[in-house]
Write an enzyme that holds these catalytic residues in place. Structure first.
Site, PDB file in Angstrom:
ATOM      1  N   GLU A   1     -12.179   0.270 -10.336  1.00 47.64           N
ATOM      2  CA  GLU A   1     -11.831  -0.695 -11.393  1.00 47.64           C
ATOM      3  C   GLU A   1     -12.765  -0.705 -12.598  1.00 47.64           C
ATOM      4  O   GLU A   1     -12.316  -0.870 -13.744  1.00 47.64           O
ATOM      5  CB  GLU A   1     -11.739  -2.116 -10.808  1.00 47.64           C
ATOM      6  CG  GLU A   1     -10.576  -2.321  -9.846  1.00 47.64           C
ATOM      7  CD  GLU A   1     -10.790  -1.728  -8.453  1.00 47.64           C
ATOM      8  OE1 GLU A   1     -11.958  -1.413  -8.113  1.00 47.64           O
ATOM      9  OE2 GLU A   1      -9.805  -1.573  -7.700  1.00 47.64           O
TER      10      GLU A   1
ATOM     11  N   ASP B   1      -4.652  -9.790  -8.467  1.00 49.60           N
ATOM     12  CA  ASP B   1      -4.870  -8.800  -9.542  1.00 49.60           C
ATOM     13  C   ASP B   1      -3.661  -8.068 -10.135  1.00 49.60           C
ATOM     14  O   ASP B   1      -3.259  -8.314 -11.275  1.00 49.60           O
ATOM     15  CB  ASP B   1      -5.947  -7.780  -9.099  1.00 49.60           C
ATOM     16  CG  ASP B   1      -5.729  -7.182  -7.701  1.00 49.60           C
ATOM     17  OD1 ASP B   1      -4.669  -7.423  -7.113  1.00 49.60           O
ATOM     18  OD2 ASP B   1      -6.634  -6.477  -7.208  1.00 49.60           O
TER      19      ASP B   1
ATOM     20  N   GLU C   1       0.831  -1.219   0.000  1.00 45.70           N
ATOM     21  CA  GLU C   1       0.000   0.000   0.000  1.00 45.70           C
ATOM     22  C   GLU C   1       0.858   1.259   0.000  1.00 45.70           C
ATOM     23  O   GLU C   1       0.550   2.231  -0.698  1.00 45.70           O
ATOM     24  CB  GLU C   1      -0.938   0.017   1.218  1.00 45.70           C
ATOM     25  CG  GLU C   1      -2.020  -1.056   1.218  1.00 45.70           C
ATOM     26  CD  GLU C   1      -3.093  -0.867   0.140  1.00 45.70           C
ATOM     27  OE1 GLU C   1      -3.109   0.177  -0.518  1.00 45.70           O
ATOM     28  OE2 GLU C   1      -3.912  -1.788  -0.029  1.00 45.70           O
TER      29      GLU C   1
ATOM     30  N   ARG D   1       0.684   3.785  -3.257  1.00 43.59           N
ATOM     31  CA  ARG D   1       0.073   5.103  -3.029  1.00 43.59           C
ATOM     32  C   ARG D   1       1.123   6.186  -2.811  1.00 43.59           C
ATOM     33  O   ARG D   1       1.075   7.235  -3.442  1.00 43.59           O
ATOM     34  CB  ARG D   1      -0.868   5.061  -1.830  1.00 43.59           C
ATOM     35  CG  ARG D   1      -1.976   4.040  -2.015  1.00 43.59           C
ATOM     36  CD  ARG D   1      -3.082   4.227  -1.014  1.00 43.59           C
ATOM     37  NE  ARG D   1      -3.821   2.977  -0.836  1.00 43.59           N
ATOM     38  CZ  ARG D   1      -5.059   2.912  -0.402  1.00 43.59           C
ATOM     39  NH1 ARG D   1      -5.714   3.999  -0.077  1.00 43.59           N
ATOM     40  NH2 ARG D   1      -5.665   1.748  -0.249  1.00 43.59           N
TER      41      ARG D   1
END
Ligand code: DMJ
Length: 616
Positions: A516, A382, A249, A253
């Site tokens: 998404e 993903d 994360e 980010r």
């Protein structure tokens, strides 16, 4: 004394008058000869005077060293200065000969070799000066910044599109202003209760929304807000924290956000901060295999994995989603360690046997063996697939290994996971030890965009086939929105028990402002210009406005099938980084962040193709 006595050869004793005009011709000639010999002698003497070198050097080579030595050095006595001057003259002569030789060498080099030499010299100088003055110890090499194409975009021609784009900018303003007013400096905003919020993903690092939103503010030309965010990064963004963070994360980010802000604006503070944070993440790779830990204490450098992850495993979508950022960190820092770390992950993966060609979501970093055989193109898997494709694109299609891994994996996904429902909706199921779970996550909907992005390079004439697959996934994901009451998609939807594209479990009915589905619309629009993708995007905008917008920002909702929204009271940072950015690009012209120049990291932070960075 009469002049005549001085001129014995010219004087005539018998003459009363000695006027020069009265000299004879031979006397005149002799006089002329003597005079010219005298003049020649005087002129020649100038060159034998001890100070002549000083005179010449003063005229032609004005050198402070010469002045200093001649006036103040310990050898400045009359006796020593002649020797000193000779030495100086010899040195000057030597320096000039050296400079001439260097110039000659330089002229024989190719222009880009000369340019590289200049850059290397500049880098050396910058490094030396930073070494003396840098506050944070980041000795970064000199990089000449070029403003990239498409950092901002022109107004769309068509009035309706222009208006819609302006509306999305207004939504960004509302989200940003609310965060600024109620949660400035916190990671995220609680838009209903109007205060700050932080998940444990970022430890005690602060400002996730600020860093995640930087590039969206820039591309929307909200420069006042961008400057305020930059100022906060400069003064308050602090990675010296004694706290455990999610490596994934923080990477997607914070590192991703800072890298994009650097590429868009050229402001060095973003490069410095990105590298500083990248260096703090490196201890996560200290495992027997080099597969990083999921969690890392930034102060102690001690890592560990999520306690719930199959036998202490690391997670595919986490350790597999560092590649793009780390390649850029190596590029911007001159430190190849970042690139080596992520290339090693591939090495480990390529040595392993893959069940049916699929990548299980769990891998033990100690043993280097797969954990539980759960395969998913949604959560836990993903962005690993996304980064294989994008690594190849970002390398200007030179990363053949990334390319092969991506297309092989996609083939295995098509064979084992992709299915069509009774009524013709294509979906990507999940695989558990050989059994299919007919469920598709909102997260999996990004795959439509990914498959469209990779279709052009598909081996064996599969471009058309993959574009169809991408379009079908976009349609399915649109259906998952259309079949809800609030017209926003659930977290996961199923294709079993007589339902299609509908969430059946209460804990899968929530919507947390995820991007998404809109991401896939944006890619499909760019590749096909089919107006339905803009229409679908606009439907989402209307639903967001109607059900998620509150006075204090935008909130997620707990049940998209309920007749009215029940707010979760979180404005996720990815709403500003991704959802609103993809919407804005959907209603922009194609030359705004063109795909020929940029790839988006999994948090929608645009990174330049590495080939454009080699040009300096
Ligand atoms: C984002 O942080 C990234 O897109 C990530 O890859 C997965 N999920 C969220 C948004 O849904």
């Amino acid at each position: 004394m009469p002049v005549a006595t001085l001129l014995p050869f010219t004087a005539t004793p018998n003459r009363k008058s000695a006027s020069p005009t009265s000299f004879r011709l031979t006397e005149k000639f002799i006089l002329l000869l003597v005079f010219s010999a005298f003049i020649t002698l005087c002129f020649g003497a100038i060159f034998f005077l001890p100070d002549s070198s000083k005179l010449l050097s003063g005229v032609f080579f004005h050198s402070s060293a010469v002045e200093t030595n001649t006036h103040t050095g310990p050898d400045s006595s009359d006796a020593g200065s002649a020797g000193n001057d000779d030495r100086l003259l010899a040195k000057i002569k030597k320096d000039h000969e050296k400079a001439l030789l260097e110039a000659k060498d330089t002229l024989q080099k190719l222009p880009d070799v000369i340019q590289n030499d200049i850059l290397a010299d500049k880098a050396k100088v910058t490094k030396e000066s930073m070494g003396k003055g840098a506050k944070d110890g980041n000795n970064l090499p000199f990089i000449e910044y070029h403003r990239p194409p498409g950092a901002t975009g022109l107004e769309p021609q068509d009035p309706e599109t222009r208006e819609r784009r302006a509306k999305i900018k207004e939504m960004m303003k509302h989200a940003w202003d609310s965060y600024k007013q109620y949660a400035w400096g916190s990671n995220e905003l609680r838009p209903v209760s109007k205060h700050g919020h932080s998940s444990n993903l970022f430890g005690s690092i602060k400002g996730a929304t600020i860093v995640d939103a930087l590039d969206t503010l820039y591309i929307m030309e909200m420069f006042e807000e961008f400057d305020a965010a930059t100022d906060w990064v400069e003064k308050s963004l602090d990675f010296n924290v004694n706290a455990e963070v999610s490596v994934f994360e923080v990477n997607i980010r914070f590192v991703g956000g800072l890298l994009s802000a650097y590429y868009l604006s050229g402001k060095e503070v973003f490069r410095r901060k990105a590298v500083e944070l990248g260096e703090k993440l490196l201890p996560a790779f200290k495992t027997p295999t080099g597969i990083p830990w999921a969690l890392l204490n930034l102060k102690s450098g001690i890592g560990r994995n999520w306690p719930w992850a199959s036998g202490g495993s690391s997670i595919l979508a986490e350790y597999g989603t560092l590649h793009l950022e780390f390649m850029h960190l190596s590029r911007l820092s001159g430190n190849s360690e970042f690139a080596q770390k992520v290339m090693n992950i591939r090495k480990v993966l390529n040595r392993l046997e893959k069940p049916q060609g699929l990548y299980p979501n769990y891998l033990n970093p100690n043993s280097g063996q797969w954990g539980q055989h759960h395969v998913s193109v949604g959560g836990l898997g993903d962005s690993f697939y996304e980064y294989l494709l994008k690594a190849w694109l970002m390398s200007d299609k030179t990363d053949e290994e990334g390319k092969k891994m991506y297309y092989d994996a996609l083939q295995a996904i098509e064979t084992n996971l992709m299915r069509k429902s009774t009524n013709g909706l294509t979906y990507i199921a999940e695989w558990k030890g050989g059994l299919l779970e007919h469920k598709m996550g909102h997260l999996t909907c990004f795959a439509g965009g990914m498959i469209a992005l990779g279709a052009d390079g598909a081996p064996g004439d599969k471009t058309g086939h993959q574009m169809e697959q991408a379009a079908e996934i976009a349609r399915t994901c649109h259906e998952s929105y259309a079949r809800t009451t609030l017209k926003l998609g659930p977290e996961a939807f199923r294709f079993d028990g007589g339902v299609e594209a509908i969430a059946t479990r209460q804990n899968e009915k929530y919507f947390i402002l995820r991007p998404e589905v809109i991401e896939t619309y944006m890619y499909m629009w760019r590749f096909t210009h089919d107006p339905k993708y803009r229409e679908w995007g606009w439907e989402a905008v209307q639903a967001l406005e109607q059900h998620c917008r509150v006075d204090g920002g935008y909130s997620g909702i707990r049940d998209v099938y309920a007749s009215s929204p029940n707010y979760d009271d979180v404005q996720q940072s990815f709403y500003l980084a991704e959802t609103l950015k993809y919407l804005y690009l959907l209603f922009s012209e194609d030359d705004h962040l063109p795909f020929e120049h940029w790839v988006f990291n999994t948090e929608a932070h645009p990174l330049e193709l590495l080939v454009f960075l080699k040009k300096e």
